[in-house]
Design a protein around this motif. Structure first.
Motif, PDB file in Angstrom:
ATOM      1  N   LYS A  84       0.829  -1.210   0.000  1.00 45.91           N
ATOM      2  CA  LYS A  84       0.000   0.000   0.000  1.00 45.91           C
ATOM      3  C   LYS A  84       0.861   1.257   0.000  1.00 45.91           C
ATOM      4  O   LYS A  84       0.551   2.239  -0.684  1.00 45.91           O
ATOM      5  CB  LYS A  84      -0.929  -0.006   1.214  1.00 45.91           C
ATOM      6  N   LEU A  85       1.951   1.226   0.756  1.00 49.30           N
ATOM      7  CA  LEU A  85       2.850   2.373   0.810  1.00 49.30           C
ATOM      8  C   LEU A  85       3.433   2.662  -0.563  1.00 49.30           C
ATOM      9  O   LEU A  85       3.477   3.821  -1.015  1.00 49.30           O
ATOM     10  CB  LEU A  85       3.961   2.103   1.822  1.00 49.30           C
ATOM     11  N   LEU A  86       3.866   1.605  -1.255  1.00 50.37           N
ATOM     12  CA  LEU A  86       4.505   1.792  -2.551  1.00 50.37           C
ATOM     13  C   LEU A  86       3.507   2.110  -3.654  1.00 50.37           C
ATOM     14  O   LEU A  86       3.848   2.760  -4.642  1.00 50.37           O
ATOM     15  CB  LEU A  86       5.312   0.542  -2.915  1.00 50.37           C
ATOM     16  N   GLU A  87       2.262   1.643  -3.496  1.00 47.70           N
ATOM     17  CA  GLU A  87       1.233   1.965  -4.497  1.00 47.70           C
ATOM     18  C   GLU A  87       0.957   3.455  -4.568  1.00 47.70           C
ATOM     19  O   GLU A  87       0.512   3.966  -5.603  1.00 47.70           O
ATOM     20  CB  GLU A  87      -0.068   1.215  -4.163  1.00 47.70           C
ATOM     21  N   ASN A  88       1.214   4.165  -3.494  1.00 47.58           N
ATOM     22  CA  ASN A  88       0.915   5.603  -3.434  1.00 47.58           C
ATOM     23  C   ASN A  88       2.087   6.477  -3.861  1.00 47.58           C
ATOM     24  O   ASN A  88       2.003   7.703  -3.777  1.00 47.58           O
ATOM     25  CB  ASN A  88       0.488   5.988  -2.014  1.00 47.58           C
ATOM     26  N   ASN A 131       8.542  10.275  -6.965  1.00 51.60           N
ATOM     27  CA  ASN A 131       9.534  11.009  -6.181  1.00 51.60           C
ATOM     28  C   ASN A 131      10.546  10.045  -5.565  1.00 51.60           C
ATOM     29  O   ASN A 131      10.366   8.827  -5.590  1.00 51.60           O
ATOM     30  CB  ASN A 131       8.838  11.807  -5.068  1.00 51.60           C
ATOM     31  N   ALA A 132      11.584  10.603  -4.982  1.00 53.77           N
ATOM     32  CA  ALA A 132      12.623   9.789  -4.350  1.00 53.77           C
ATOM     33  C   ALA A 132      12.013   8.889  -3.272  1.00 53.77           C
ATOM     34  O   ALA A 132      11.093   9.290  -2.540  1.00 53.77           O
ATOM     35  CB  ALA A 132      13.690  10.689  -3.737  1.00 53.77           C
ATOM     36  N   HIS A 174       9.451   1.068 -15.614  1.00 52.69           N
ATOM     37  CA  HIS A 174       8.145   1.677 -15.865  1.00 52.69           C
ATOM     38  C   HIS A 174       7.767   2.648 -14.745  1.00 52.69           C
ATOM     39  O   HIS A 174       6.620   3.069 -14.645  1.00 52.69           O
ATOM     40  CB  HIS A 174       7.074   0.595 -16.004  1.00 52.69           C
ATOM     41  N   ASN A 175       8.753   2.950 -13.907  1.00 51.45           N
ATOM     42  CA  ASN A 175       8.570   3.909 -12.816  1.00 51.45           C
ATOM     43  C   ASN A 175       7.565   3.412 -11.775  1.00 51.45           C
ATOM     44  O   ASN A 175       6.875   4.201 -11.130  1.00 51.45           O
ATOM     45  CB  ASN A 175       8.132   5.281 -13.359  1.00 51.45           C
ATOM     46  N   ARG A 176       7.523   2.080 -11.624  1.00 53.49           N
ATOM     47  CA  ARG A 176       6.677   1.480 -10.590  1.00 53.49           C
ATOM     48  C   ARG A 176       7.548   1.102  -9.406  1.00 53.49           C
ATOM     49  O   ARG A 176       8.577   0.429  -9.568  1.00 53.49           O
ATOM     50  CB  ARG A 176       5.954   0.248 -11.138  1.00 53.49           C
ATOM     51  N   ALA A 177       7.134   1.519  -8.234  1.00 55.92           N
ATOM     52  CA  ALA A 177       7.916   1.230  -7.030  1.00 55.92           C
ATOM     53  C   ALA A 177       7.730  -0.220  -6.613  1.00 55.92           C
ATOM     54  O   ALA A 177       6.638  -0.795  -6.749  1.00 55.92           O
ATOM     55  CB  ALA A 177       7.502   2.162  -5.896  1.00 55.92           C
ATOM     56  N   ARG A 178       8.787  -0.817  -6.082  1.00 60.41           N
ATOM     57  CA  ARG A 178       8.746  -2.196  -5.614  1.00 60.41           C
ATOM     58  C   ARG A 178       9.816  -2.368  -4.546  1.00 60.41           C
ATOM     59  O   ARG A 178      10.624  -1.462  -4.303  1.00 60.41           O
ATOM     60  CB  ARG A 178       8.987  -3.164  -6.770  1.00 60.41           C
ATOM     61  N   CYS A 179       9.856  -3.540  -3.930  1.00 60.76           N
ATOM     62  CA  CYS A 179      10.896  -3.812  -2.942  1.00 60.76           C
ATOM     63  C   CYS A 179      11.678  -5.053  -3.342  1.00 60.76           C
ATOM     64  O   CYS A 179      11.174  -5.926  -4.056  1.00 60.76           O
ATOM     65  CB  CYS A 179      10.319  -3.982  -1.535  1.00 60.76           C
ATOM     66  N   ARG A 180      12.898  -5.110  -2.890  1.00 66.22           N
ATOM     67  CA  ARG A 180      13.765  -6.273  -3.100  1.00 66.22           C
ATOM     68  C   ARG A 180      14.214  -6.771  -1.744  1.00 66.22           C
ATOM     69  O   ARG A 180      14.651  -5.999  -0.895  1.00 66.22           O
ATOM     70  CB  ARG A 180      14.982  -5.880  -3.952  1.00 66.22           C
TER      71      ARG A 180
END
Length: 544
Positions: A110-114, A118-119, A142-148
């Protein structure tokens, strides 16, 4: 003497089956890797046990139906509800760290979906506590945030607590008696119940003493000394002794252990996707080994393996190709395990190297596309693995080109040849192939069957069914054969052998599409003057 083993010169019986367990559930790759194990326990095990306690009769009916046997149904005949309820309560208590981890992933999603592009640095303090220090935040192209995930750190976390690991040993006289491996917990057996003579060895999988135990399939041991080394209590030791005999194991088939001879390659098919190649070195691919049960199906067992296996090759992380049950039993004779590597950090794609190291193997080597492992008179080359993984970003997969003594083999595993242009490029680099092994289980399970617990949102039913983990059709397989000019073609990895039934539960009939497609390929190859056959059970031949 053929009874229970009591002296120093005793052997582990060939009919002793071994089930590695994690918190009483059958251990497979995704239950060994800490991140995936958290999701499997929370999103699958807990839900199945809750459902069974509510509706045991429904589970009994579904588990008895071959069409639904491999679904999320406990195969306990509608009985032992109180024991399942007790295991459910115990699992909830033990799984608190796992539940926190899974819930934290949902919060982080949810945090990354929003994010708006920005940095990401300001978001690190907002990462849920259960994931802090375990993830890196990043954008894709594609400028989509994700985690590794920092996956190696997870093996130092409480998620990787090995105290729930154990091995269940029991004698059996036939294949397929076990419930489907991934939907039924192994409850402790009581007096008078089937399997009451089972012995549970509660030690982590990496325990060195297990090598002594499994070496005893072919080398004599003192069961009393071994029981002491494994920490078995006095009540368990008489049953442990019943697993041994003073009678040496049967004579291995066809000269096991003797060199194949310079210029001659010995090929042994152990069933499903397991193939052994021997000349100056021994190479075992995707080890899943049968036990010495009486059966009409021809088989090789652990007794037919060489004393030394120089290389084990793993093609991908599905449970019928990398099986802790077999790997733990051959660990003492293996030199190097070669596994496909990945970029690291994907939840759905756990590192096979870390899993196999966690199983106690000291020498595990990762390969990526077209990496080469030199051999004394040849080489192993990692070849891209196309399809079969539901269009997911799974990188831990590789087929293999093996060159031995001037002859060449392509181990195709469950490749679905949906991108023939790739093989144009591979052929340009590697040339024609003498011998091809191709899987053709071309129906396959839907994406949710293995990967369901990890999706942030359940897949649409139509999408789920369209994204099947399938191998090649006859047309796709024939394209590979003709492109590489294979003179010998073997269809394998079909899951037909009875010892695969507890792992796959495939209810084949003569009308099954996979068998029809395999037969079509074999007939077409015969018409072209090629040797072709669908392998089943066991086969050994020399190749020079």
């Amino acid at each position: 003497m053929t009874g229970a083993g009591t002296g120093a010169g005793c052997f582990l019986r060939g009919d002793v089956e071994v089930e590695p367990l994690v918190d009483r559930w059958y251990a497979w790759v995704h239950l060994v890797s800490p991140a995936t194990a958290a999701f499997v326990v929370v999103e699958r095990h807990l839900r199945m046990m809750e459902s069974y306690v509510r509706s045991p009769a429904m589970h009994a009916a579904a588990a008895a139906n071959p069409a639904t046997r491999s679904g999320p149904f406990l195969d306990l005949g509608g009985t032992r509800v109180a024991e399942v309820a007790a295991l459910l309560d115990a699992t909830r208590a033990m799984a608190r760290r796992r539940q926190e981890f899974v819930s934290a992933f949902a919060e982080l999603d949810k945090l990354l979906e929003n994010t708006t592009g920005n940095a990401l640095e300001p978001l690190y303090p907002d990462v849920p506590a259960a994931l802090r220090g375990l993830v890196e935040l990043e954008y894709d192209r594609h400028n989509r945030a994700r985690c590794r995930l920092y996956e190696r750190l997870l093996y130092a976390d409480a998620l990787a607590d090995p105290s729930g690991q154990c091995l269940r040993l029991a004698r059996s006289d036939r294949d397929g008696d076990r419930p489907f491996a991934f939907s039924t917990p192994r409850l402790p057996t009581a007096e008078g119940e089937p399997g009451e003579a089972a012995v549970e060895v509660t030690v982590p999988f990496a325990t060195p003493a297990l090598d002594t135990l499994f070496r005893a399939r072919t080398e004599p041991v003192d069961p009393s000394a071994l029981a002491e080394e494994l920490g078995l209590d006095a009540d368990t030791r008489p049953r442990f002794h019943e697993l041994f005999t003073s009678t040496p194991p049967r004579t291995p088939a066809d000269g096991k252990g003797s060199p194949a001879g310079r210029g001659t390659i010995r090929v042994t098919y152990f069933g499903h996707a397991c193939v052994l190649f021997e000349d100056d070195v021994s190479i075992l691919v995707d080890p899943v080994i049968a036990y010495d049960h009486a059966s009409d199906v021809p088989r090789f067992s652990f007794a037919d393996l060489p004393d030394r296996i120089d290389y084990v090759l793993i093609t991908h992380a599905h449970h019928d190709h990398v099986l802790p049950e077999t790997l733990l039993q051959i660990r003492h004779k293996v030199g190097t395990v070669i596994v496909p590597g990945n970029d690291g950090g994907g939840l759905m794609d756990p590192s096979l190297r870390l899993v196999v190291e966690h199983l106690g193997f000291p020498d595990v080597r990762e390969v990526r596309e077209l990496d080469v492992v030199p051999l004394p008179h040849g080489a192993i080359t990692a070849v891209p693995f196309v399809g079969e993984h539901h269009d997911l970003a799974i990188r831990s997969k590789s087929t293999y080109h093996i060159r031995l003594g001037g002859r060449t083999v392509l181990i195709g595993a469950d490749t679905a040849n949906v991108n023939p242009a790739l093989y144009d490029r591979v052929h340009d680099l590697l040339g024609d192939i003498d011998l091809l092994f191709l899987g053709m289980e071309c129906e396959g399970a839907p994406a949710s069957w293995v990967y369901g617990p990890y999706f942030a949102h359940p897949l649409d039913r139509d999408h789920d069914r369209s994204r099947r983990g399938r191998a090649s059709t006859s047309a796709e397989a024939l394209d590979v054969v003709e492109r590489f000019g294979g003179s010998e073609v073997y269809v394998y990895a079909m899951g037909e052998e009875p010892w695969l039934y507890p792992l796959l539960g495939i209810p084949y009939t003569t009308e099954s599409l996979a068998l029809q497609e395999a037969e079509r390929l074999v007939k077409t190859c015969h018409a072209q003057g090629r040797h072709a056959e669908r392998l089943y059970g066991a086969k050994r031949w020399s190749w020079s």
